[in-house]
Scaffold this motif. Structure first.
Motif, mmCIF file in Angstrom:
data_model
loop_
_atom_site.group_PDB
_atom_site.id
_atom_site.type_symbol
_atom_site.label_atom_id
_atom_site.label_comp_id
_atom_site.label_asym_id
_atom_site.label_seq_id
_atom_site.Cartn_x
_atom_site.Cartn_y
_atom_site.Cartn_z
ATOM 1 N N GLN A 95 2.151 -9.295 -122.470
ATOM 2 C CA GLN A 95 2.030 -10.750 -122.562
ATOM 3 C C GLN A 95 0.579 -11.215 -122.402
ATOM 4 O O GLN A 95 0.042 -11.965 -123.226
ATOM 5 C CB GLN A 95 2.927 -11.427 -121.519
ATOM 6 C CG GLN A 95 3.039 -12.939 -121.695
ATOM 7 C CD GLN A 95 2.069 -13.722 -120.832
ATOM 8 O OE1 GLN A 95 1.673 -13.264 -119.765
ATOM 9 N NE2 GLN A 95 1.685 -14.898 -121.290
ATOM 10 N N ASN A 96 -0.077 -10.760 -121.363
ATOM 11 C CA ASN A 96 -1.459 -11.182 -121.152
ATOM 12 C C ASN A 96 -2.441 -10.486 -122.085
ATOM 13 O O ASN A 96 -3.559 -10.963 -122.272
ATOM 14 C CB ASN A 96 -1.849 -10.963 -119.687
ATOM 15 C CG ASN A 96 -1.254 -12.038 -118.790
ATOM 16 O OD1 ASN A 96 -1.613 -13.212 -118.875
ATOM 17 N ND2 ASN A 96 -0.313 -11.643 -117.942
ATOM 18 N N TYR A 98 -1.814 -10.207 -125.361
ATOM 19 C CA TYR A 98 -1.835 -11.149 -126.476
ATOM 20 C C TYR A 98 -2.565 -12.437 -126.097
ATOM 21 O O TYR A 98 -3.259 -13.041 -126.925
ATOM 22 C CB TYR A 98 -0.408 -11.471 -126.923
ATOM 23 C CG TYR A 98 0.351 -10.301 -127.509
ATOM 24 C CD1 TYR A 98 -0.151 -9.551 -128.560
ATOM 25 C CD2 TYR A 98 1.606 -9.955 -127.011
ATOM 26 C CE1 TYR A 98 0.552 -8.486 -129.105
ATOM 27 C CE2 TYR A 98 2.329 -8.897 -127.537
ATOM 28 C CZ TYR A 98 1.804 -8.163 -128.582
ATOM 29 O OH TYR A 98 2.500 -7.116 -129.104
ATOM 30 N N TYR A 99 -2.410 -12.848 -124.839
ATOM 31 C CA TYR A 99 -3.091 -14.041 -124.356
ATOM 32 C C TYR A 99 -4.602 -13.851 -124.420
ATOM 33 O O TYR A 99 -5.344 -14.732 -124.887
ATOM 34 C CB TYR A 99 -2.629 -14.316 -122.924
ATOM 35 C CG TYR A 99 -3.303 -15.476 -122.219
ATOM 36 C CD1 TYR A 99 -3.042 -16.791 -122.587
ATOM 37 C CD2 TYR A 99 -4.187 -15.251 -121.168
ATOM 38 C CE1 TYR A 99 -3.643 -17.855 -121.926
ATOM 39 C CE2 TYR A 99 -4.788 -16.304 -120.502
ATOM 40 C CZ TYR A 99 -4.508 -17.603 -120.875
ATOM 41 O OH TYR A 99 -5.103 -18.653 -120.220
ATOM 42 N N GLU A 102 -5.948 -14.188 -127.821
ATOM 43 C CA GLU A 102 -6.039 -15.570 -128.284
ATOM 44 C C GLU A 102 -7.277 -16.258 -127.706
ATOM 45 O O GLU A 102 -7.965 -17.018 -128.407
ATOM 46 C CB GLU A 102 -4.777 -16.345 -127.903
ATOM 47 C CG GLU A 102 -4.773 -17.805 -128.330
ATOM 48 C CD GLU A 102 -4.732 -18.029 -129.833
ATOM 49 O OE1 GLU A 102 -4.730 -19.206 -130.254
ATOM 50 O OE2 GLU A 102 -4.705 -17.041 -130.601
ATOM 51 N N ASN A 128 -4.496 -7.810 -117.204
ATOM 52 C CA ASN A 128 -5.009 -9.099 -116.761
ATOM 53 C C ASN A 128 -5.280 -9.061 -115.274
ATOM 54 O O ASN A 128 -4.657 -8.310 -114.523
ATOM 55 C CB ASN A 128 -4.029 -10.234 -117.087
ATOM 56 C CG ASN A 128 -3.121 -10.591 -115.925
ATOM 57 O OD1 ASN A 128 -3.411 -11.502 -115.148
ATOM 58 N ND2 ASN A 128 -2.021 -9.871 -115.781
ATOM 59 N N VAL A 237 -4.421 -22.043 -126.787
ATOM 60 C CA VAL A 237 -4.368 -20.975 -125.802
ATOM 61 C C VAL A 237 -3.209 -21.171 -124.826
ATOM 62 O O VAL A 237 -2.451 -20.236 -124.530
ATOM 63 C CB VAL A 237 -5.712 -20.858 -125.046
ATOM 64 C CG1 VAL A 237 -5.584 -19.913 -123.859
ATOM 65 C CG2 VAL A 237 -6.809 -20.374 -125.991
ATOM 66 N N ALA A 241 0.308 -18.751 -124.477
ATOM 67 C CA ALA A 241 0.749 -18.053 -123.270
ATOM 68 C C ALA A 241 2.192 -18.378 -122.958
ATOM 69 O O ALA A 241 2.996 -17.504 -122.607
ATOM 70 C CB ALA A 241 -0.150 -18.433 -122.087
ATOM 71 N N GLY A 399 -2.899 -23.825 -119.171
ATOM 72 C CA GLY A 399 -2.026 -22.732 -119.573
ATOM 73 C C GLY A 399 -0.566 -22.991 -119.344
ATOM 74 O O GLY A 399 0.287 -22.337 -119.919
#
Length: 401
Positions: A95-96, A98-99, A102, A128, A237, A241, A399
């Motif tokens: 997840q982070n 891909y974050y 971005e 992350n 962004v 998330a 976020g």
């Protein structure tokens, strides 16, 4: 090659949305069989992550201009949901990643984009180190970035560092000498960097969401990307998330729902007062299954809709397009939170006492949903959604909403 660089072998290059979905479905089938054992034994998924990396799925959001597939956010969310359905922890770990990609797309220099995207396409994973314990709010940061010659030094401690345990770079939120937040893409092998496997949450048990300590860690200037400015102007962004969180919860909900169907069909006995021969004919159970099915399908539809809004916001980022995407994603987050918790709990009401036996591992669905949905309070999503529709009030540029 250092100890933290994977010797993966060939990494697939995914070139289209359809290919990404096909690969994700095939990968999910291989991840599902051992998911109960990994959760029960807290068996860290190093081999599974290597397979995940080789699949090419960690690079699907890299823009086409840099050699990636640049898939739509509809596809990205569906990929995450498919993996999370098979194993919720494995769905959350990237997840982070891909974050961070971005943030890199929005705020990175062309040189940073070219270099870091190439690492990802070669199989590198980004973790992350964002959140901290003991600050006034969840968004406050105390980890410092100080100038040292041509580079910087990082001093601080992080927690909830999902994926850092498995990463080759750890994007880290830091506060510079001017009080501005930056995102430092710190190599995992850096001297003074320690990743501590102290995550003890009762759900999402193999995400590695523990601590990262930075003891005067050196980072090159070229590895520091502006971060705070991504929230001082309209950018996608924040909603990016959030849609990934919604996708994880939707995958958990789908897994719990399908396990409920299977258990009722194959093991559950009818209640003595029902007057029926098979549990699948119980009218009260049928009503409950219908209730879950409708909400699950609504969550999946709202997730797809949110991806479409986010695609538009990425294509043209204005105050209006980013606000609309943020609200669409908040709607998906609200319903995915509720259905993941409801499906994980109602499963036992439908399936009966047999379903609580440890060998079935069915409790992991609710535990995973309960832990993951605490990333931010769903009650504030309803507030933001209502304020948007009733008062035309745009959500904050950050976020979470």
């Amino acid at each position: 090659m250092n100890a933290f660089t994977p010797n993966l072998g060939p990494v697939a290059l995914i070139q289209s949305d359809d290919q990404a979905l096909d690969v994700a479905r095939a990968l999910a089938e291989t991840l599902r069989p051992d998911s109960i054992a990994r959760d029960r034994e807290r068996r860290l998924p190093h081999d599974e992550l290597a397979q995940f990396s080789r699949s090419g799925l960690w690079g699907i959001s890299v823009p086409k201009a840099f050699g990636g597939a640049g898939v739509s956010n509809v596809t990205l969310a569906q990929v995450v949901a498919l993996v999370a359905q098979a194993d919720a922890s494995l769905g959350q770990i990237p997840q982070n990643h891909y974050y961070a990609l971005e943030v890199l797309r929005v705020n990175g220099s062309p040189e940073q984009q070219q270099r870091l995207y190439a690492e990802v396409l070669a199989g590198q994973r980004f973790g992350n180190a964002l959140a901290e314990l003991g600050t006034r709010t969840a968004h406050d940061r105390t980890t410092r970035l100080s100038r040292d010659g041509d580079g910087y030094r990082v001093i601080g401690r992080k927690f909830y560092a999902t994926g850092a345990l498995y990463a080759q770079r750890i994007p880290t939120s830091v506060v510079d000498e001017q009080g501005m937040q930056q995102l430092a893409f710190v190599p995992r092998a850096s001297e003074g960097l320690e990743v501590i496997d102290d995550w003890s949450g009762f759900g999402q048990r193999t995400t590695g969401s523990g601590s990262v300590v930075f003891d005067n860690v050196y980072v090159e200037a070229r590895d520091v990307v502006p971060f705070q400015t991504a929230f001082e102007r309209p950018t996608p962004v924040g909603p990016l998330a959030q849609i990934l969180h919604a996708a994880i919860d939707t995958g958990i909900a789908r897994a719990a729902y399908e396990d409920a169907l299977h258990f009722v069909r194959t093991r559950t006995r009818p209640w003595i007062d029902s007057g029926i021969e098979k549990a699948v004919d119980d009218p009260l159970s049928l009503k409950t299954i219908g209730y879950l099915a409708i909400r699950l399908h609504a969550a999946e539809a709202l997730l797809e809709r949110a991806g479409e809004y986010l695609d538009r916001a990425q294509a043209q980022s204005t105050a209006d397009s980013v606000a609309a995407a943020s609200i669409a994603v908040a709607e998906a987050r609200a319903i995915s939170t509720e259905i993941s918790l409801a499906a994980g709990s109602t499963l036992f009401e439908l399936a009966g006492s047999q379903a609580t036996l440890a060998e079935h591992g069915l409790d992991r669905h609710w535990r995973n949903a309960r832990v993951h949905t605490l990333h931010d309070p769903v009650r504030w999503k309803y507030h933001a959604i209502g304020n948007y529709y009733l008062n035309d009030e745009k959500p904050p540029l950050r976020g979470t909403i």
